[in-house]
Design a protein around this motif. Structure first.
Motif, PDB file in Angstrom:
ATOM      1  N   VAL A   1       0.854  -1.185   0.000  1.00 19.23           N
ATOM      2  CA  VAL A   1       0.000   0.000   0.000  1.00 19.23           C
ATOM      3  C   VAL A   1       0.891   1.238   0.000  1.00 19.23           C
ATOM      4  O   VAL A   1       1.909   1.287   0.689  1.00 19.23           O
ATOM      5  CB  VAL A   1      -0.966   0.010   1.220  1.00 19.23           C
ATOM      6  CG1 VAL A   1      -0.238   0.057   2.541  1.00 19.23           C
ATOM      7  CG2 VAL A   1      -1.961   1.150   1.108  1.00 19.23           C
ATOM      8  N   GLU A   2       0.504   2.217  -0.815  1.00 17.80           N
ATOM      9  CA  GLU A   2       1.178   3.518  -0.819  1.00 17.80           C
ATOM     10  C   GLU A   2       0.731   4.230   0.454  1.00 17.80           C
ATOM     11  O   GLU A   2      -0.465   4.435   0.664  1.00 17.80           O
ATOM     12  CB  GLU A   2       0.772   4.336  -2.049  1.00 17.80           C
ATOM     13  CG  GLU A   2       1.224   3.745  -3.361  1.00 17.80           C
ATOM     14  CD  GLU A   2       2.697   3.965  -3.614  1.00 17.80           C
ATOM     15  OE1 GLU A   2       3.281   4.918  -3.051  1.00 17.80           O
ATOM     16  OE2 GLU A   2       3.275   3.179  -4.382  1.00 17.80           O
ATOM     17  N   LEU A   3       1.655   4.597   1.313  1.00 16.36           N
ATOM     18  CA  LEU A   3       1.286   5.158   2.623  1.00 16.36           C
ATOM     19  C   LEU A   3       0.588   6.508   2.525  1.00 16.36           C
ATOM     20  O   LEU A   3      -0.184   6.868   3.404  1.00 16.36           O
ATOM     21  CB  LEU A   3       2.516   5.250   3.519  1.00 16.36           C
ATOM     22  CG  LEU A   3       3.061   3.892   3.949  1.00 16.36           C
ATOM     23  CD1 LEU A   3       4.334   4.060   4.757  1.00 16.36           C
ATOM     24  CD2 LEU A   3       2.029   3.114   4.741  1.00 16.36           C
ATOM     25  N   ALA A   4       0.810   7.251   1.471  1.00 12.01           N
ATOM     26  CA  ALA A   4       0.136   8.542   1.313  1.00 12.01           C
ATOM     27  C   ALA A   4      -1.295   8.377   0.823  1.00 12.01           C
ATOM     28  O   ALA A   4      -2.085   9.316   0.887  1.00 12.01           O
ATOM     29  CB  ALA A   4       0.915   9.416   0.337  1.00 12.01           C
TER      30      ALA A   4
ATOM     31  N   PRO B   1      -6.821   7.303   7.173  1.00 14.37           N
ATOM     32  CA  PRO B   1      -6.453   6.591   8.417  1.00 14.37           C
ATOM     33  C   PRO B   1      -7.430   5.477   8.810  1.00 14.37           C
ATOM     34  O   PRO B   1      -7.010   4.436   9.286  1.00 14.37           O
ATOM     35  CB  PRO B   1      -6.435   7.700   9.471  1.00 14.37           C
ATOM     36  CG  PRO B   1      -6.157   8.950   8.691  1.00 14.37           C
ATOM     37  CD  PRO B   1      -6.838   8.756   7.355  1.00 14.37           C
ATOM     38  N   GLY B   2      -8.715   5.683   8.597  1.00 12.70           N
ATOM     39  CA  GLY B   2      -9.697   4.648   8.937  1.00 12.70           C
ATOM     40  C   GLY B   2      -9.524   3.403   8.099  1.00 12.70           C
ATOM     41  O   GLY B   2      -9.591   2.278   8.592  1.00 12.70           O
ATOM     42  N   LYS B   3      -9.297   3.582   6.799  1.00 15.63           N
ATOM     43  CA  LYS B   3      -9.093   2.447   5.894  1.00 15.63           C
ATOM     44  C   LYS B   3      -7.787   1.723   6.242  1.00 15.63           C
ATOM     45  O   LYS B   3      -7.737   0.500   6.244  1.00 15.63           O
ATOM     46  CB  LYS B   3      -9.068   2.933   4.447  1.00 15.63           C
ATOM     47  CG  LYS B   3      -8.832   1.850   3.427  1.00 15.63           C
ATOM     48  CD  LYS B   3     -10.002   0.903   3.305  1.00 15.63           C
ATOM     49  CE  LYS B   3      -9.802  -0.050   2.132  1.00 15.63           C
ATOM     50  NZ  LYS B   3     -10.902  -0.976   1.983  1.00 15.63           N
ATOM     51  N   ALA B   4      -6.745   2.475   6.554  1.00 11.84           N
ATOM     52  CA  ALA B   4      -5.466   1.871   6.918  1.00 11.84           C
ATOM     53  C   ALA B   4      -5.630   1.005   8.169  1.00 11.84           C
ATOM     54  O   ALA B   4      -5.139  -0.130   8.216  1.00 11.84           O
ATOM     55  CB  ALA B   4      -4.405   2.940   7.141  1.00 11.84           C
ATOM     56  N   ARG B   5      -6.318   1.512   9.158  1.00 17.54           N
ATOM     57  CA  ARG B   5      -6.538   0.738  10.391  1.00 17.54           C
ATOM     58  C   ARG B   5      -7.339  -0.521  10.091  1.00 17.54           C
ATOM     59  O   ARG B   5      -7.013  -1.600  10.581  1.00 17.54           O
ATOM     60  CB  ARG B   5      -7.251   1.592  11.430  1.00 17.54           C
ATOM     61  CG  ARG B   5      -7.542   0.833  12.714  1.00 17.54           C
ATOM     62  CD  ARG B   5      -8.155   1.750  13.775  1.00 17.54           C
ATOM     63  NE  ARG B   5      -8.647   1.016  14.905  1.00 17.54           N
ATOM     64  CZ  ARG B   5      -7.909   0.434  15.840  1.00 17.54           C
ATOM     65  NH1 ARG B   5      -6.600   0.491  15.760  1.00 17.54           N
ATOM     66  NH2 ARG B   5      -8.449  -0.208  16.850  1.00 17.54           N
TER      67      ARG B   5
ATOM     68  N   ASP C   1      -7.682  -6.224  10.093  1.00 13.01           N
ATOM     69  CA  ASP C   1      -8.341  -7.361   9.473  1.00 13.01           C
ATOM     70  C   ASP C   1      -7.398  -8.290   8.730  1.00 13.01           C
ATOM     71  O   ASP C   1      -7.792  -9.355   8.290  1.00 13.01           O
ATOM     72  CB  ASP C   1      -9.424  -6.888   8.496  1.00 13.01           C
ATOM     73  CG  ASP C   1     -10.590  -6.229   9.201  1.00 13.01           C
ATOM     74  OD1 ASP C   1     -10.712  -6.391  10.435  1.00 13.01           O
ATOM     75  OD2 ASP C   1     -11.383  -5.558   8.526  1.00 13.01           O
ATOM     76  N   SER C   2      -6.135  -7.887   8.579  1.00 13.98           N
ATOM     77  CA  SER C   2      -5.229  -8.652   7.729  1.00 13.98           C
ATOM     78  C   SER C   2      -4.775  -9.965   8.344  1.00 13.98           C
ATOM     79  O   SER C   2      -4.499 -10.915   7.637  1.00 13.98           O
ATOM     80  CB  SER C   2      -4.011  -7.808   7.363  1.00 13.98           C
ATOM     81  OG  SER C   2      -3.237  -7.526   8.500  1.00 13.98           O
ATOM     82  N   GLY C   3      -4.647 -10.037   9.653  1.00 14.29           N
ATOM     83  CA  GLY C   3      -4.180 -11.257  10.295  1.00 14.29           C
ATOM     84  C   GLY C   3      -2.678 -11.404  10.163  1.00 14.29           C
ATOM     85  O   GLY C   3      -2.012 -10.577   9.560  1.00 14.29           O
TER      86      GLY C   3
END
Length: 71
Positions: A45-48, A52-56, A61-63
């Motif tokens: 994922v491109e950090l920019a 923030p909600g989607k990143a969290r 959820d990734s495990g």
């Protein structure tokens, strides 16, 4: 999770069978790992890019990643 040296991209665990759809749905945000890393449950994922909600949500959820110990 694993940030890259330039800190612009981060790799995180994601189900192999779902990653192509994730990348196709938002190619400006997400990318596939190198060919040698395609055997792992991994996506970039491109950090920019993500809010923030989607990143969290993605991180929580990734495990655990294959081959990495769980705390």
């Amino acid at each position: 999770m694993s940030p890259f040296l330039d800190e612009a991209v981060m790799g995180f665990a994601f189900p192999k069978e779902e990653r192509a759809a994730l990348v196709a749905g938002e190619p400006g945000k997400f990318g596939l790992p190198s060919e040698s890393d395609m055997r792992f449950n991994w996506v970039h994922v491109e950090l920019a890019a993500p809010d923030p909600g989607k990143a969290r949500e993605l991180v929580m959820d990734s495990g655990p990643a294959e081959g990495l110990p769980c705390p």
